[in-house]
Design an enzyme around this catalytic site. Structure first.
Site, PDB file in Angstrom:
ATOM      1  N   ARG A  53     -25.521  18.656   1.164  1.00 39.44           N
ATOM      2  CA  ARG A  53     -25.150  18.644   2.573  1.00 39.44           C
ATOM      3  C   ARG A  53     -26.246  19.295   3.426  1.00 39.44           C
ATOM      4  NH1 ARG A  53     -20.074  17.818   5.061  1.00 39.44           N
ATOM      5  NH2 ARG A  53     -18.981  17.720   3.110  1.00 39.44           N
TER       6      ARG A  53
ATOM      7  N   ARG B  81     -19.168  13.972   9.645  1.00 47.78           N
ATOM      8  CA  ARG B  81     -19.646  14.872   8.591  1.00 47.78           C
ATOM      9  C   ARG B  81     -19.569  16.320   9.068  1.00 47.78           C
ATOM     10  NH1 ARG B  81     -19.193  12.693   4.050  1.00 47.78           N
ATOM     11  NH2 ARG B  81     -20.487  14.354   3.204  1.00 47.78           N
TER      12      ARG B  81
ATOM     13  N   ASN C  70     -18.456  19.461  20.146  1.00 44.39           N
ATOM     14  CA  ASN C  70     -17.734  18.395  19.438  1.00 44.39           C
ATOM     15  C   ASN C  70     -16.533  17.987  20.267  1.00 44.39           C
ATOM     16  OD1 ASN C  70     -16.725  16.745  17.235  1.00 44.39           O
ATOM     17  ND2 ASN C  70     -15.234  18.368  16.832  1.00 44.39           N
TER      18      ASN C  70
ATOM     19  N   HIS D  44     -12.797  16.673  19.586  1.00 42.53           N
ATOM     20  CA  HIS D  44     -11.832  16.582  18.493  1.00 42.53           C
ATOM     21  C   HIS D  44     -10.540  15.979  19.044  1.00 42.53           C
ATOM     22  CE1 HIS D  44      -9.729  17.617  14.836  1.00 42.53           C
ATOM     23  NE2 HIS D  44      -8.757  18.080  15.578  1.00 42.53           N
TER      24      HIS D  44
ATOM     25  N   GLU E 262     -16.696  27.576  11.288  1.00 45.65           N
ATOM     26  CA  GLU E 262     -15.305  27.275  10.930  1.00 45.65           C
ATOM     27  C   GLU E 262     -14.855  26.009  11.648  1.00 45.65           C
ATOM     28  OE1 GLU E 262     -10.888  29.346  10.657  1.00 45.65           O
ATOM     29  OE2 GLU E 262     -12.487  30.399  11.698  1.00 45.65           O
TER      30      GLU E 262
ATOM     31  N   ASP F  74     -13.505  23.088  13.652  1.00 48.15           N
ATOM     32  CA  ASP F  74     -12.610  22.885  14.798  1.00 48.15           C
ATOM     33  C   ASP F  74     -12.037  24.192  15.357  1.00 48.15           C
ATOM     34  OD1 ASP F  74     -13.003  20.130  14.690  1.00 48.15           O
ATOM     35  OD2 ASP F  74     -11.355  19.827  13.308  1.00 48.15           O
TER      36      ASP F  74
ATOM     37  N   THR G  43      -8.972   6.981  25.680  1.00 47.39           N
ATOM     38  CA  THR G  43      -9.304   6.700  27.094  1.00 47.39           C
ATOM     39  C   THR G  43      -9.547   8.013  27.844  1.00 47.39           C
ATOM     40  OG1 THR G  43      -6.987   6.680  27.778  1.00 47.39           O
ATOM     41  CG2 THR G  43      -7.949   4.556  27.179  1.00 47.39           C
ATOM     42  N   GLN G  44      -8.802   9.050  27.479  1.00 45.01           N
ATOM     43  CA  GLN G  44      -8.975  10.351  28.139  1.00 45.01           C
ATOM     44  C   GLN G  44     -10.204  11.092  27.623  1.00 45.01           C
ATOM     45  OE1 GLN G  44      -7.302  11.068  30.909  1.00 45.01           O
ATOM     46  NE2 GLN G  44      -6.584   8.983  30.473  1.00 45.01           N
ATOM     47  N   GLU G  45     -10.545  10.874  26.348  1.00 51.52           N
ATOM     48  CA  GLU G  45     -11.780  11.461  25.813  1.00 51.52           C
ATOM     49  C   GLU G  45     -12.977  11.005  26.647  1.00 51.52           C
ATOM     50  OE1 GLU G  45     -12.412  11.203  21.539  1.00 51.52           O
ATOM     51  OE2 GLU G  45     -10.274  10.992  21.198  1.00 51.52           O
TER      52      GLU G  45
HETATM   53  N1  NHR Z   1     -18.844  21.022  11.530  1.00 58.89           N
HETATM   54  C1  NHR Z   1     -18.537  22.299  11.729  1.00 58.89           C
HETATM   55  N2  NHR Z   1     -19.237  23.217  11.053  1.00 58.89           N
HETATM   56  N3  NHR Z   1     -17.583  22.698  12.595  1.00 58.89           N
HETATM   57  C2  NHR Z   1     -16.893  21.783  13.282  1.00 58.89           C
HETATM   58  O1  NHR Z   1     -15.973  22.204  14.111  1.00 58.89           O
HETATM   59  C3  NHR Z   1     -17.145  20.392  13.085  1.00 58.89           C
HETATM   60  C4  NHR Z   1     -18.161  20.061  12.201  1.00 58.89           C
HETATM   61  C5  NHR Z   1     -18.489  18.716  11.951  1.00 58.89           C
HETATM   62  C6  NHR Z   1     -17.787  17.723  12.544  1.00 58.89           C
HETATM   63  C7  NHR Z   1     -15.971  16.897  13.944  1.00 58.89           C
HETATM   64  C8  NHR Z   1     -14.651  16.818  13.232  1.00 58.89           C
HETATM   65  C9  NHR Z   1     -13.447  16.806  14.055  1.00 58.89           C
HETATM   66  O2  NHR Z   1     -13.521  16.987  15.252  1.00 58.89           O
HETATM   67  C10 NHR Z   1     -16.746  18.046  13.403  1.00 58.89           C
HETATM   68  C11 NHR Z   1     -16.437  19.374  13.705  1.00 58.89           C
HETATM   69  C12 NHR Z   1     -15.335  15.413   9.862  1.00 58.89           C
HETATM   70  C13 NHR Z   1     -14.481  16.132   9.033  1.00 58.89           C
HETATM   71  C14 NHR Z   1     -14.472  15.898   7.550  1.00 58.89           C
HETATM   72  O3  NHR Z   1     -13.623  16.395   6.836  1.00 58.89           O
HETATM   73  C15 NHR Z   1     -13.667  17.075   9.610  1.00 58.89           C
HETATM   74  C16 NHR Z   1     -13.731  17.312  10.979  1.00 58.89           C
HETATM   75  C17 NHR Z   1     -14.592  16.577  11.777  1.00 58.89           C
HETATM   76  C18 NHR Z   1     -15.395  15.638  11.222  1.00 58.89           C
HETATM   77  N4  NHR Z   1     -15.462  15.148   7.037  1.00 58.89           N
HETATM   78  C19 NHR Z   1     -15.675  14.845   5.606  1.00 58.89           C
HETATM   79  C20 NHR Z   1     -16.845  15.711   5.071  1.00 58.89           C
HETATM   80  O4  NHR Z   1     -16.864  15.932   3.849  1.00 58.89           O
HETATM   81  C21 NHR Z   1     -16.053  13.418   5.399  1.00 58.89           C
HETATM   82  C22 NHR Z   1     -15.123  12.411   5.965  1.00 58.89           C
HETATM   83  C23 NHR Z   1     -15.746  11.045   6.118  1.00 58.89           C
HETATM   84  O5  NHR Z   1     -16.968  10.872   5.874  1.00 58.89           O
HETATM   85  O6  NHR Z   1     -15.026  10.124   6.561  1.00 58.89           O
HETATM   86  O7  NHR Z   1     -17.740  16.070   5.857  1.00 58.89           O
HETATM   87  O8  NHR Z   1     -12.342  16.597  13.505  1.00 58.89           O
HETATM   88  C1  GAR Z   2     -12.737   9.795  18.750  1.00 56.84           C
HETATM   89  O1  GAR Z   2     -11.368   9.709  18.949  1.00 56.84           O
HETATM   90  C2  GAR Z   2     -13.115  11.207  18.346  1.00 56.84           C
HETATM   91  O2  GAR Z   2     -12.383  12.189  18.997  1.00 56.84           O
HETATM   92  C3  GAR Z   2     -12.784  11.157  16.897  1.00 56.84           C
HETATM   93  O3  GAR Z   2     -13.173   9.889  16.444  1.00 56.84           O
HETATM   94  C4  GAR Z   2     -13.151   8.968  17.527  1.00 56.84           C
HETATM   95  C5  GAR Z   2     -14.524   8.382  17.671  1.00 56.84           C
HETATM   96  O4  GAR Z   2     -14.561   7.347  18.577  1.00 56.84           O
HETATM   97  N1  GAR Z   2     -13.434  12.203  16.193  1.00 56.84           N
HETATM   98  C6  GAR Z   2     -13.026  12.629  15.020  1.00 56.84           C
HETATM   99  O5  GAR Z   2     -12.029  12.201  14.488  1.00 56.84           O
HETATM  100  C7  GAR Z   2     -13.884  13.681  14.395  1.00 56.84           C
HETATM  101  N2  GAR Z   2     -13.311  14.055  13.171  1.00 56.84           N
HETATM  102  P1  GAR Z   2     -15.962   6.826  19.136  1.00 56.84           P
HETATM  103  O6  GAR Z   2     -16.885   6.642  17.957  1.00 56.84           O
HETATM  104  O7  GAR Z   2     -15.618   5.495  19.743  1.00 56.84           O
HETATM  105  O8  GAR Z   2     -16.465   7.810  20.115  1.00 56.84           O
END
Ligand code: NHR
Ligand code: GAR
Length: 200
Positions: free
Chosen positions: A69, A100, A116, A118, A152, A154, A181-183
C-alpha cells in the site's frame, strides 16, 4: 498558483462537479488555484474520460501493480509532486470517490491539504456500504460529509455536510442517487471555502 489534484476510482461525477464549478466561478482568478490533474487507481474509471474531455491531465496508477500500500501511495505522491514542479505551494489533494485507504505516511505528507467526500452524515457510518446501513438503521435522514483525511478512516475534522431525507421504499441505489446530487453542490462549496483560508 496553487494546484488542486483529484483522486478518483469511478464515475468521477464529484470531480466533474468541482471542475465545472471552478470553470463557472473562475477560481484561478479569484483564489489563485487551478485544477492540475486527475489520478485514478483504475484504468476503466469513467471519470478519466470526463477529465480528458475537460482538457485536464490524467494519470492512472493501478494499486494492483504495487506489492505494498505504501508503494502505491508513494507513486500517487510522486505524480502529485510532478504536477507541483514550479508551484509555490503544495497541492490541495481531493479524494472524490477514491476507493483506496491511504497510509499514515501519505496523510502526513499532505497534512492539512487533504479532503475526502464521504457518503454519510459522519460520525455515523464510516467505511463502506453507507446507504444500505442508513436504511437498515431506520434513519430518516442521510447525506454526505466533506472532511479532512487523517490516519483514522473517516474521522478527520468536518468541513461541511449535506442532508437528504430517506424516503419510504428507498433502496441503497435510490438513496445514493439523492445523496450524490447534494454531494455535487457540497464539495465545490467546501473546496472554495478551504482555498479561502490562509494556506500552509
Ligand atoms: N484514507 C484515510 N487514511 N482516511 C480516510 O478518511 C480515507 C482514506 C481513503 C479513502 C474515502 C473512503 C470513504 O469516504 C477515504 C477516506 C475506501 C475504503 C476501503 O475500505 C474505505 C473508505 C473510503 C474509501 N477501501 C478498500 C481498501 O482496502 C478497498 C475497497 C475497494 O477497492 O473497492 O483500501 O468512505
Ligand atoms: C460518491 O457518492 C462518494 O461520496 C462515494 O462514492 C461516490 C463516487 O461518485 N465515495 C465513497 O464511497 C468513498 N468510500 P463519483 O465517482 O461519481 O464522484
Amino acid at each position: 498558483m496553487r494546484n488542486i489534484v483529484l483522486l478518483i476510482s469511478g464515475g468521477g461525477s464529484n470531480m466533474a462537479a468541482i471542475v465545472a464549478a471552478a470553470q463557472r466561478e473562475d477560481w484561478p482568478a479569484t483564489l489563485g488555484a487551478r485544477i492540475a490533474g486527475v489520478i485514478s487507481n483504475r484504468a476503466d474509471a469513467g471519470g478519466l474520460k470526463l477529465a480528458h474531455e475537460a482538457g485536464l491531465p490524467t494519470a492512472t496508477i493501478d494499486h494492483l501493480s504495487y506489492a505494498k500500500r505504501e508503494d502505491f501511495d508513494s507513486a500517487l505522491s510522486q505524480q502529485i509532486a510532478q504536477w507541483d514542479v514550479g508551484s509555490t505551494s503544495p497541492a490541495l489533494v481531493l479524494l472524490a470517490g477514491f476507493m483506496r485507504i491511504v497510509s499514515p505516511d501519505f496523510v502526513a505528507l499532505h497534512k492539512g491539504r487533504l479532503l475526502n467526500i464521504h457518503p454519510s452524515l459522519l460520525p455515523a457510518f464510516p467505511g463502506l456500504h453507507t446507504h444500505q446501513r442508513a436504511i437498515d438503521a431506520g434513519c430518516r435522514f442521510a447525506g454526505a460529509t466533506v472532511h479532512e483525511v487523517t490516519a483514522e478512516l473517516d474521522h478527520g475534522p468536518i468541513w461541511g455536510q449535506a442532508v437528504v431525507p430517506v424516503l419510504p421504499g428507498d433502496s441503497a441505489d435510490t438513496l445514493a442517487a439523492r445523496v450524490l446530487t447534494q454531494e455535487h453542490v457540497l464539495y465545490p462549496r467546501v473546496v472554495k471555502a478551504f482555498l479561502r483560508q490562509p494556506f500552509c
